[in-house]
Structure formats: C-alpha cells, structure tokens
Design an enzyme around this catalytic site. Sequence first.
Site, mmCIF file in Angstrom:
data_model
loop_
_atom_site.group_PDB
_atom_site.id
_atom_site.type_symbol
_atom_site.label_atom_id
_atom_site.label_comp_id
_atom_site.label_asym_id
_atom_site.label_seq_id
_atom_site.Cartn_x
_atom_site.Cartn_y
_atom_site.Cartn_z
ATOM 1 N N LEU A 10 57.307 51.766 40.029
ATOM 2 C CA LEU A 10 57.079 51.166 41.411
ATOM 3 C C LEU A 10 57.511 50.137 41.344
ATOM 4 C CD1 LEU A 10 53.550 52.112 41.451
ATOM 5 C CD2 LEU A 10 55.307 53.616 42.623
ATOM 6 N N ARG A 17 54.516 35.545 44.648
ATOM 7 C CA ARG A 17 54.197 34.588 44.089
ATOM 8 C C ARG A 17 55.268 34.065 43.327
ATOM 9 N NH1 ARG A 17 48.576 38.340 41.242
ATOM 10 N NH2 ARG A 17 50.294 39.886 42.277
ATOM 11 N N ASN A 173 43.427 47.300 33.904
ATOM 12 C CA ASN A 173 44.908 48.167 34.023
ATOM 13 C C ASN A 173 46.610 47.454 33.634
ATOM 14 O OD1 ASN A 173 45.996 49.994 35.056
ATOM 15 N ND2 ASN A 173 45.833 49.271 36.835
ATOM 16 N N ALA A 427 109.820 20.455 16.910
ATOM 17 C CA ALA A 427 108.570 19.818 17.881
ATOM 18 C C ALA A 427 109.063 18.876 19.109
ATOM 19 C CB ALA A 427 108.271 19.295 16.364
HETATM 20 C C1 UD1 Z 1 48.297 46.725 40.304
HETATM 21 C C2 UD1 Z 1 47.541 47.317 39.987
HETATM 22 C C3 UD1 Z 1 46.204 46.610 39.465
HETATM 23 C C4 UD1 Z 1 46.750 46.463 37.967
HETATM 24 C C5 UD1 Z 1 48.365 45.612 37.815
HETATM 25 C C6 UD1 Z 1 48.625 45.249 36.258
HETATM 26 C C7 UD1 Z 1 47.060 48.564 42.331
HETATM 27 C C8 UD1 Z 1 46.100 48.440 43.380
HETATM 28 N N1 UD1 Z 1 46.127 47.791 40.610
HETATM 29 O O1 UD1 Z 1 47.734 45.386 40.723
HETATM 30 O O2 UD1 Z 1 45.333 47.408 39.449
HETATM 31 O O3 UD1 Z 1 46.231 45.653 37.014
HETATM 32 O O4 UD1 Z 1 48.925 46.259 38.884
HETATM 33 O O5 UD1 Z 1 50.088 44.183 37.328
HETATM 34 O O6 UD1 Z 1 48.224 49.118 41.408
HETATM 35 N N2 UD1 Z 1 55.127 47.955 44.617
HETATM 36 C C9 UD1 Z 1 55.019 48.809 45.883
HETATM 37 N N3 UD1 Z 1 54.772 49.051 46.723
HETATM 38 C C10 UD1 Z 1 53.431 48.474 47.543
HETATM 39 C C11 UD1 Z 1 53.107 47.573 46.132
HETATM 40 C C12 UD1 Z 1 53.443 47.852 45.265
HETATM 41 O O7 UD1 Z 1 56.171 49.156 44.623
HETATM 42 O O8 UD1 Z 1 53.582 48.832 48.201
HETATM 43 C C13 UD1 Z 1 55.389 48.171 43.789
HETATM 44 C C14 UD1 Z 1 55.984 46.251 42.598
HETATM 45 O O9 UD1 Z 1 57.800 46.291 42.858
HETATM 46 C C15 UD1 Z 1 55.059 46.194 41.367
HETATM 47 C C16 UD1 Z 1 54.294 46.838 41.177
HETATM 48 O O10 UD1 Z 1 54.387 48.001 42.222
HETATM 49 O O11 UD1 Z 1 56.282 46.333 40.393
HETATM 50 C C17 UD1 Z 1 52.584 46.779 40.886
HETATM 51 O O12 UD1 Z 1 52.637 45.929 41.752
HETATM 52 P P1 UD1 Z 1 52.262 44.487 42.622
HETATM 53 O O13 UD1 Z 1 51.905 43.731 43.464
HETATM 54 O O14 UD1 Z 1 52.122 43.196 41.117
HETATM 55 O O15 UD1 Z 1 50.097 44.335 42.227
HETATM 56 P P2 UD1 Z 1 49.239 44.339 41.178
HETATM 57 O O16 UD1 Z 1 48.115 43.245 42.526
HETATM 58 O O17 UD1 Z 1 49.742 43.529 40.187
HETATM 59 CA CA CA Z 2 51.753 42.923 39.159
#
Ligand code: UD1
Ligand code: CA
Length: 466
Positions: A10, A17, A173, A427
């Site tokens: 993903l 942030r 997680n 040189a």
């Molecule tokens: C997520 C988890 C959380 C976990 C944490 C670990 C969920 C709902 N929560 O939260 O339980 O502890 O990761 O780091 O999954 N992304 C997409 N599409 C989207 C949203 C996110 O591709 O619509 C990708 C982001 O680019 C990222 C990853 O998913 O690489 C995680 O997304 P992020 O927004 O960082 O999730 P957290 O809030 O950290």
């Molecule tokens: Ca994250």
Amino acid sequence: MKEHVRVVILAAGLGTRMKSSIAKVLHQAAGDTILNHVLRAALAVAAPENITVVVGHQAEQVRKSVRFTGIQFAEQKEQKGTAHAVVCARDQAASDEGLLLILNGDGPLLKAETLKRLLQSAGDAKTGGTLVTTVVQDASGYGRIIRSQDGMIAAIREQKAASPEELQIREINPGVYCFRAQPFWKYIEEVRPDNPAREYYLTDMVEILRAHGFAIAPLLVEDETELLGINTRVELAVADRILRARKAEELMLSGVTIEAPESVRIDAEVEIGPDTVLEPGVQLRGKTRIGERCHVGTGAILRDCQIESDVTVYPYVIAEGAVIRSQAAIGPFARVRIRADIGRDARIGNFVELKNTDFGAGSKAQHLAYLGDSSIGADANIGAGTITCNYDGQHKNRTEIADEVFVGSNSTLVAPLKIAEGAYIAAGSVITKPVEADALAIGRAYQVDKPGWARRRREKVSAPAK
Ligand code: UD1
Ligand code: CA
C-alpha cells in the site's frame, strides 16, 4: 507444498505528517526510497509479477522510482483508506488462491526473514490469517491489538476509535498482514467507512473474518525497530540510522573491516569484498562495488564506482562512475568528476581531476593535473600541472596519449590532439599539433640569459636618490 503468495503493497497515501509535497514512499533512507526497501524484503518471498504496488499520490513518479523490474501496479485514484487500497489491486490478485500478504508501504525496516516466518506460520495454520504484532514503548498512532481469551486476535482498534483502556495496550499492528486469499476477497466488501475518518479500514477485516468463523492468529515479533512505520521526518532519520547500521554490520560479518561503523554511510546496494578496510567517515553511494583487500581512506566519497581488488583509495577522494582496476592507487584529494577507467597499477595522486578519461595500466599522474575527454595509454607519465584543454568554447575535443609517453610538468595539451607512442613533451610546453612516436616536442619560448642584469638592478635600486 509451497502455497502461492500474492503481495500487495500500500503506497498510495501522501503522508501529510511528512510536511512534504513529495509522496511519503519516495522519501529516502540509507540511499534508497522507502518503497524500494519494502520491495527488497517482498522480493525475498515472491516473484515480481506476484507483487502489486498500489499507487495514488504521484503515481507516475512512484512507478518510476521502483528499481526492480517486473513489479505490478494498481492505481487508487482517491485515498479512501487501506481496505479500499487493497481492493484497487483486486484485478491482479482476486483470482489467486493461497496467501495474500499485505504490507504498508511505509515500513522500510521490515526484514525478509520476518516475512518468511510469517508465511510459514500462516501456511501451517488453519486460520483466516496471521498478522505480525509487536510490543512498543510508545504506541501512539498505531492500531492496538485486542486479544481474545484463546490468544488469537479479536480486533485491531485504531487510535481514534479506541477506549481509554484500549489506549493502554502496547501491542500494536505494524501493518504486516498475511490473509488466506479466498475468504479475504469473499468478505472484503463488508468493510464499511463507519469511523470518524470515514475511511475503509483494512484492520476491520479481523472482526469481519472472525464473524465468519475464521480465526486470526498473531505472530509476535520481538524487535520493534524492524516494524517502525515512517510518518514523520524524525522517524525517517531513525530508519536511516538503523538501515545503515544494519548494512555496516552485514558487511563486517562478511569480512570487511569498518573502523568506525557509526561514522560511515553505505547505501543498500553497495557490495564489498573481504579484507577491505574502510577508515572512518567513508561514504559509499549508489551501486558502488569494491573488491577484496582494498583500503579506503577517511572522507572518501565514492558513488557508482567499480573498484577491483588491492586498490588503495587515499583520504578525501571524490569519485563518481570510476572504474579502478587492481593494485591502482588514487588520492589523497583526487576527483573523478564523470566516469574514468583507471588501469591496473596506475597511480593518480593529489589534486588530479579526471573526467571521461581512460587512464592506462601502470601510468602515473601524481600531482595537480586535469585530464578531461582523454585516453592515456599504458606506462605513461603525466607531469604535475598538465592540463588537457578539452573545451574550445563550443565543442569537447579528445586528447589521445599513447603508451609510454612522457608529458613534462606544466604542459598544456590543446585538443583535439594525438601524442604517439614513446614521445616526450618538454616541461612547460603548449602543444597544439600531433606529436609523432618517440619524438621530443617543445612548445615554449626560449630562455634568454642576460649576464649581470640582476646585480645591476640591485645596485640601481639601493643607490641614494640624487
Ligand atoms: C495503519 C493501520 C494501523 C497501523 C499502522 C502501522 C489502518 C486503518 N491502520 O495506520 O492499524 O498501526 O498503519 O503503521 O490500516 N494507504 C493507501 N491508501 C489509502 C490509505 C493509506 O495506499 O487510502 C497506504 C499509505 O500510503 C501507507 C499505508 O497505506 O503506506 C498506511 O497508511 P497510513 O495512513 O500511514 O496508516 P496509519 O494511520 O499509519
Ligand atoms: Ca503509517
């Protein structure tokens, strides 16, 4: 029998942030993007055609940044949450049987061994999936693991939805999931955006699968640093430090001496042979490869260099795209600006700059020279202060110096120019015409001596004014 494994990574989010206009997975740690680090781990357990990266923010740049061939991509046009992101990869993944490994794209420290262990235990178990968990000091921001009586995972509670008691939980997680593919795809549509963020949470799949009778098992990983998710630049710097320390450790265990491991910076793709010594503060960047028994001095910065064995790189050499062959020595304070091939046993000394130059075996340029767009044969001597004048204001021209040529100090070689084998340049010469083999070329004003001139001048200046 080994089961089929599909990996979905993903990587569609922007990463607010990070306070950046660049997508989070494109930020770099230890000389590579966050995403490439994740892919390197994934490739240890799956073939590239079975890996799908879900892209969204800066999709095109993210695709281009992937350094491994054959990786698949899916697009998530609007970021509606992690479950929605997985659904975007459905076309490539949903027909699969076996295991579905889902990785957050922002965890560059994940180790291949952990993925192997995860697949092993998910494959053996009669469950709907196995999820990596870890216990952290500070759980803020992470989804908390809610365990059931039997030790299985009952639910993952996101920070925003957690009760005060649930917020006390430090088992989290990290975003490393292995689901059994069939029930996962069957029930994924049941995820609803019924949370304050109105997002489709992948983490809701735990409760959904349990409701359909599939247990979800934990795989507790001790080393929490491996599971750090990058959300801010502070975390990025932490990841950078850990990745570099790991790389240095790996090299030391394979036989490389690193005098001050905390001071060197070695990119992920760098390779070094045994009994090579790195002094403090060395930087090895890009795809640099170093052979056996080399010595690299303090402050050397080598990018995309290929160094054979028994080579000495003295301190403060800065080189990009250099090939340095066995037993050659370079530096201190030498620079290869763009590409050079430095032959066996050759010697490049202090304050010598090379650009797009082949420098033959056994040849020497010991001090203060600029050799650009040139080829120098074997066993030639390039005197101090030699300059190849390769640029006439419009074009770059080549200087060709054959074997065993002697170029005297402070010579100016105006290209295009050929100096044939065994020739000798006096040189201080300015050479503008070809020099034939074994000839002496002198291109300088003749010396004029005026006997007694200096004494007469002294007497004149010291005589009292009249
Ligand atoms: C997520 C988890 C959380 C976990 C944490 C670990 C969920 C709902 N929560 O939260 O339980 O502890 O990761 O780091 O999954 N992304 C997409 N599409 C989207 C949203 C996110 O591709 O619509 C990708 C982001 O680019 C990222 C990853 O998913 O690489 C995680 O997304 P992020 O927004 O960082 O999730 P957290 O809030 O950290
Ligand atoms: Ca994250």
